[in-house]
Design a protein around this motif. Structure first.
Motif, mmCIF file in Angstrom:
data_model
loop_
_atom_site.group_PDB
_atom_site.id
_atom_site.type_symbol
_atom_site.label_atom_id
_atom_site.label_comp_id
_atom_site.label_asym_id
_atom_site.label_seq_id
_atom_site.Cartn_x
_atom_site.Cartn_y
_atom_site.Cartn_z
ATOM 1 N N PHE A 67 -20.082 -25.197 13.972
ATOM 2 C CA PHE A 67 -19.762 -24.909 12.419
ATOM 3 C C PHE A 67 -18.189 -25.423 12.394
ATOM 4 C CE2 PHE A 67 -17.276 -22.130 9.496
ATOM 5 C CZ PHE A 67 -17.918 -22.419 8.439
ATOM 6 N N ALA A 95 -20.560 -21.452 16.495
ATOM 7 C CA ALA A 95 -19.331 -21.222 16.176
ATOM 8 C C ALA A 95 -18.643 -22.923 16.321
ATOM 9 C CB ALA A 95 -18.523 -20.410 16.972
ATOM 10 N N SER A 107 -23.551 -24.556 7.034
ATOM 11 C CA SER A 107 -23.219 -23.024 6.686
ATOM 12 C C SER A 107 -23.169 -22.506 8.268
ATOM 13 C CB SER A 107 -23.976 -22.499 5.781
ATOM 14 O OG SER A 107 -25.380 -22.090 6.326
ATOM 15 N N ARG A 108 -22.510 -21.271 8.128
ATOM 16 C CA ARG A 108 -22.712 -20.509 9.385
ATOM 17 C C ARG A 108 -23.898 -20.193 9.834
ATOM 18 N NH1 ARG A 108 -17.596 -16.872 10.036
ATOM 19 N NH2 ARG A 108 -16.106 -17.863 8.815
ATOM 20 N N TYR A 114 -19.431 -12.950 13.964
ATOM 21 C CA TYR A 114 -19.762 -14.108 14.007
ATOM 22 C C TYR A 114 -19.545 -14.676 12.451
ATOM 23 C CZ TYR A 114 -22.264 -18.598 13.344
ATOM 24 O OH TYR A 114 -22.636 -19.945 13.039
ATOM 25 N N PHE A 115 -20.429 -13.933 11.486
ATOM 26 C CA PHE A 115 -20.246 -14.165 10.162
ATOM 27 C C PHE A 115 -19.006 -13.806 9.350
ATOM 28 C CE2 PHE A 115 -24.910 -14.281 11.110
ATOM 29 C CZ PHE A 115 -25.096 -15.884 10.546
#
Length: 179
Positions: free
Chosen positions: A102, A99, A117-118, A37-38
């Motif tokens: 984002f 997600a 941000s994430r 994810y990041f």
């Protein structure tokens, strides 16, 4: 007589080694999903391709849940396997929405009341799932409100239907093991 849901038959409880390996395996999978994810590039704006990707992610999650239920019913320790399944699938569900948030915010800056941000998107997704709603981040556009509403409805489905299916799978697994 029904046995307690997460208590296996006497004398057949998982060993400390099994519990530790299960916990470590779950932690490793969670770490991998968080890292993905990041680290994956999410620099595209929200488009038909990203919506398709997110939809495929939801369908893949449904497949994972079905596979997890099957694994619980066939496990030597269905209660332990159920905890492992939930400890993986619930964060994956939350990350799919993070997600989406984002990508939405980066595609249209007015989607939320502040830039995400994430980590902010993950935080927002968790607060929606937990029904906390601090109010520090809110959906501002119609599209964002639609996705947030979809998450809230699906949260109820996950908490109701999926948890019921998992507990049923544990009972089936325990009954399967009955002498």
């Amino acid at each position: 007589m029904d046995r307690p849901l997460f208590d296996d038959a006497p004398g057949s409880r998982p060993t400390t080694r099994v519990i530790v390996f299960t916990a470590l395996g779950t932690l490793a999978r969670l770490t991998a999903v968080l890292a993905i994810y990041f680290l994956i590039p999410m620099d595209r704006t929200m488009s038909a391709a990203t919506v398709t990707g997110l939809t495929l992610g939801v369908l893949a999650l449904c497949g994972i849940v079905a596979w997890q239920l099957r694994e619980v019913t066939h496990s030597d320790y269905p209660g332990l396997r159920a905890v492992q399944a939930l400890a993986f699938t619930l964060p994956l569900f939350i990350l799919l929405f993070a997600a989406a948030y984002f990508l939405m915010e980066h595609g249209q800056a007015a989607s939320f009341t502040q830039p995400l941000s994430r980590f902010d998107a993950l935080y927002f997704s968790v607060t929606i799932f937990a029904t906390v709603g601090f109010g520090d981040i809110t959906a501002a556009s119609q599209a964002a409100r639609l996705v947030v509403t979809a998450q809230m409805v699906l949260d109820l489905v996950v908490l109701g239907f999926v948890l019921r299916m998992v507990t049923r799978a544990v009972r089936i697994g325990l009954n399967r093991r009955r002498p």
